[in-house]
Design a protein around this motif. Structure first.
Motif, short mmCIF file in Angstrom:
data_model
loop_
_atom_site.label_atom_id
_atom_site.label_comp_id
_atom_site.label_asym_id
_atom_site.label_seq_id
_atom_site.Cartn_x
_atom_site.Cartn_y
_atom_site.Cartn_z
N ARG A 455 0.85 -1.20 0.00
CA ARG A 455 0.00 0.00 0.00
C ARG A 455 0.88 1.25 0.00
N THR A 456 0.68 2.10 -0.99
CA THR A 456 1.39 3.38 -1.05
C THR A 456 0.47 4.42 -1.69
N MET A 457 0.43 5.59 -1.08
CA MET A 457 -0.34 6.72 -1.61
C MET A 457 0.60 7.91 -1.82
N VAL A 458 0.59 8.48 -3.02
CA VAL A 458 1.30 9.73 -3.30
C VAL A 458 0.23 10.78 -3.54
N MET A 459 0.17 11.79 -2.68
CA MET A 459 -0.94 12.75 -2.78
C MET A 459 -0.47 14.18 -2.52
N GLY A 460 -1.07 15.08 -3.28
CA GLY A 460 -0.76 16.50 -3.12
C GLY A 460 0.70 16.83 -3.33
N SER A 461 1.40 16.03 -4.13
CA SER A 461 2.85 16.17 -4.28
C SER A 461 3.24 16.67 -5.66
N TYR A 462 4.45 17.21 -5.74
CA TYR A 462 5.03 17.63 -7.01
C TYR A 462 5.85 16.48 -7.58
N LEU A 463 5.52 16.06 -8.81
CA LEU A 463 6.24 14.98 -9.47
C LEU A 463 7.01 15.57 -10.64
N GLY A 464 8.34 15.52 -10.56
CA GLY A 464 9.18 16.09 -11.59
C GLY A 464 9.14 15.32 -12.89
N GLU A 465 9.78 15.86 -13.89
CA GLU A 465 9.76 15.26 -15.22
C GLU A 465 10.46 13.91 -15.26
N GLU A 466 11.26 13.61 -14.25
CA GLU A 466 11.97 12.33 -14.20
C GLU A 466 11.03 11.15 -14.01
N VAL A 467 9.86 11.38 -13.43
CA VAL A 467 8.92 10.29 -13.14
C VAL A 467 8.37 9.73 -14.45
N SER A 468 8.45 8.42 -14.60
CA SER A 468 7.98 7.76 -15.82
C SER A 468 6.48 7.98 -16.01
N PRO A 469 6.03 8.14 -17.25
CA PRO A 469 4.59 8.27 -17.51
C PRO A 469 3.79 7.07 -16.99
N LYS A 470 4.44 5.90 -16.89
CA LYS A 470 3.74 4.72 -16.38
C LYS A 470 3.50 4.80 -14.87
N GLY A 471 4.29 5.59 -14.19
CA GLY A 471 4.07 5.83 -12.77
C GLY A 471 4.61 4.76 -11.85
N TRP A 472 4.17 3.52 -12.04
CA TRP A 472 4.51 2.42 -11.14
C TRP A 472 5.07 1.24 -11.92
N HIS A 473 5.76 0.36 -11.21
CA HIS A 473 6.35 -0.81 -11.86
C HIS A 473 6.02 -2.05 -11.04
N ASP A 474 5.88 -3.20 -11.71
CA ASP A 474 5.63 -4.43 -10.96
C ASP A 474 6.94 -4.96 -10.37
N TRP A 475 6.81 -5.88 -9.41
CA TRP A 475 8.01 -6.45 -8.78
C TRP A 475 8.68 -7.46 -9.69
N SER A 476 7.87 -8.30 -10.30
CA SER A 476 8.37 -9.28 -11.26
C SER A 476 7.24 -9.58 -12.24
N GLU A 477 7.57 -10.29 -13.28
CA GLU A 477 6.61 -10.50 -14.36
C GLU A 477 5.36 -11.23 -13.90
N ASN A 478 5.51 -12.19 -12.99
CA ASN A 478 4.37 -13.01 -12.57
C ASN A 478 3.84 -12.64 -11.19
N ALA A 479 4.29 -11.53 -10.64
CA ALA A 479 3.84 -11.14 -9.30
C ALA A 479 2.37 -10.75 -9.33
N PRO A 480 1.57 -11.17 -8.33
CA PRO A 480 0.15 -10.81 -8.31
C PRO A 480 -0.03 -9.31 -8.07
N LEU A 481 -0.96 -8.71 -8.79
CA LEU A 481 -1.18 -7.27 -8.70
C LEU A 481 -2.62 -6.92 -8.32
N ASP A 482 -3.49 -7.91 -8.22
CA ASP A 482 -4.90 -7.63 -7.98
C ASP A 482 -5.18 -7.14 -6.57
N SER A 483 -4.26 -7.37 -5.63
CA SER A 483 -4.51 -7.00 -4.24
C SER A 483 -3.64 -5.84 -3.75
#
Length: 539
Positions: A455-483
């Motif tokens: 669980r992570t929340m980023v709120m009310g923050s300034y995100l510089g141009e370095e932040v990828s348009p995708k925003g987030w990344h998975d841990w590994s290819e088969n890692a569960p993401l539904d929860s």
């Protein structure tokens, strides 16, 4: 005349026997009803846990017969916590008796974490017992119990994770053997703690729940004042020459504040504050004037847990106006600058600097205000409930082939009340990156889920141009993401555009969801009143 009274006596005796029989029948029926009610309650409670079979075996006997429903649920929680305490004592005893067990840094970490878990669970038991004695603090006590139970579970998980790291970096088979042994003894502890969390959540839902939307004074609401005060100065003009000496001299289990004033200078030492040393406070002379540095790292044989320059387990720890740095460098892998396993720990105007795994927000409730945190891979990680308010997050240039991952939260149970909240922070690269034509571009992500309930929340923050348009990344290819719950709310800056965000992240969280990550809810921030640090409860 005496003969005439005998029938009356017989009738009286008969009536008395009938009365006794009736009373016995009534109480027997009540007792049976009480047992049946208890069995029904256990079935209802255990049905909502992750490990119902363990839950039933733990609570298979009635605690009491004629009690109120709320009191019975409390008894179930106490019984489950007591079972967890017994399982830790049993595990520690068995492990320490195994002469064939290879002793390694990871096994030493495990034994230390078991000791800390035992301390935490005993505190949980004390708080549970006071829930219905102190009615005006019922919700607060239950939230505290929930936080402590989550911390005990995190210690257990960190123990096994450390043994996994040992398998990767140790060519011998000792790490594999240690993992098998520890897993055997610690798996029952995981299930019991998860069930205890589920039952505590049940109690919390029946108690009055307070969601704080209000803002409080920017300077907090209390100033208890220090009762003891010592000075550390490396040139010998203070009470102590090293910080470790001052920590060792500090009293244990205190109700007042023990302040260690640290004079300007660079202090090259690795400092550990055990759980017995509570209510300590480090006061530096300025973020760039008082520097605590170390260089322990994974490549040189240290575990991630034990690589920290400053490691804190004592509850109620405060620090301000100083720098904590791990100077190992990016090529050395995991190298922690600051590890915090302390409950109700707060940091103000601190610089926490490193590369991979800079800040290990390990467990319990934590608060960071006006801090600078820098690194590359997973440099804010762990399973704490931690709020970062008005902080500067600096993403450094990673090694070739690496991606910058700011956060890696490791919640592994849906009942744990943990999560990271980056509120009104600024995420950017070092200023020299913006002026150097030789600096190559690198991928920066807000984070990735270390465990399945991250669980992570980023709120009310300034995100510089370095932040990828995708925003987030998975841990590994088969890692569960539904929860997982990786969310954004009301951010700004060139990196805050959500049109290309990954589909599984919550890049458009609601205000109600954001409030759950504010100080009043995520870390139950009433305890910040005594820190004198600036903070605000709401959004």
């Amino acid at each position: 005349m005496q003969e005439e009274k005998k029938p009356a006596r017989r009738e009286t005796l008969l009536m008395l026997l009938l009365l006794i029989a009736g009373v016995v029948a009534i109480f027997s029926g009540t007792k049976t009803t009480g047992r049946n009610d208890h069995i029904a309650l256990v079935q209802r409670i255990c049905k909502k846990t992750l490990y119902p079979s363990t839950c039933h075996s733990t609570l298979s006997f009635p605690i009491s017969t004629i009690v109120t429903t709320k009191r019975t649920v409390l008894d179930l929680a106490l019984t489950t916590v007591n079972t967890a305490i017994k399982s830790i004592i049993h595990a520690r005893l068995k492990i320490k008796r195994l002469r064939s067990l290879p002793r390694s840094p990871a096994t030493k970490d495990c034994l230390l974490m078991l000791d800390q878990s035992l301390h935490i669970l005993r505190a949980s038991r004390t708080n549970l017992r006071s829930v219905f004695r102190v009615r005006n603090r019922r919700t607060r006590n239950l939230r505290q119990v929930r936080s402590l139970l989550a911390a005990a579970m995190t210690h257990r998980d960190s123990c096994l994770s450390g043994l996994d790291d040992e398998n990767v970096f140790n060519s011998s088979r000792s790490g594999i053997k240690n993992k098998i042994v520890f897993s055997k003894f610690l798996n029952p502890m995981k299930e019991t703690l998860s069930n205890a969390l589920a039952i505590t959540n049940k109690l919390l839902k029946s108690s009055e729940r307070v969601i704080a939307h209000r803002r409080v004074s920017e300077l907090g609401l209390g100033n208890p004042g220090p009762d003891e005060f010592v000075v550390v100065c490396s040139n010998g003009t203070g009470d102590y020459k090293t910080i470790s000496e001052a920590v060792e001299a500090a009293p244990s289990s205190i109700s007042h504040r023990f302040v260690i004033q640290i004079s300007p200078g660079v202090y090259s030492e690795n400092i550990f504050i055990p759980f017995q040393k509570n209510n300590l406070m480090f006061v530096g002379s300025g973020m760039n004037l008082t520097v605590i540095e170390g260089n322990r790292n994974m490549k040189d044989g240290y575990t991630t847990f034990n690589s920290a320059t400053l490691a804190i387990s004592g509850a109620g720890f405060l620090a301000r106006d100083l720098t904590v740095v791990n100077t190992a460098g990016p090529a050395k892998g995991q190298a922690v600058a600051l590890r915090v396993s302390a409950d109700q720990a707060a940091f103000y105007r601190c610089n926490i600097s490193g590369y991979q795994d800079t800040l290990y927000a390990h467990s319990s409730s934590q608060f960071y205000r006006d801090c600078i945190i820098s690194g590359t891979v997973d440099f804010i990680f762990g399973n704490a409930a931690a709020v970062f308010q008005n902080c500067l997050i600096i993403v450094l240039h990673p090694l070739q082939g690496q991606r910058d991952m700011i956060t890696a939260h490791s919640r592994d149970d849906p009942f744990q009340p943990t999560g990271f909240s980056l509120q009104n922070c600024s995420i950017t690269a070092p200023i020299y990156n913006h002026f150097s034509s030789n600096t190559s571009k690198y991928e920066v992500y807000l984070g990735r889920p270390w465990r399945r309930y991250s669980r992570t929340m980023v709120m009310g923050s300034y995100l510089g141009e370095e932040v990828s348009p995708k925003g987030w990344h998975d841990w590994s290819e088969n890692a569960p993401l539904d929860s997982v719950e990786l969310m954004e709310y009301n951010n700004r800056g060139p990196g805050s555009k959500i049109s290309e965000r990954v589909a599984w992240a919550r890049y458009n969280a609601t205000r109600e969801e954001a409030v759950e990550f504010a100080i009043g809810n995520l870390i139950d921030g009433w305890w910040l009143n005594a820190t004198t640090y600036p903070f605000y409860f709401g959004l």
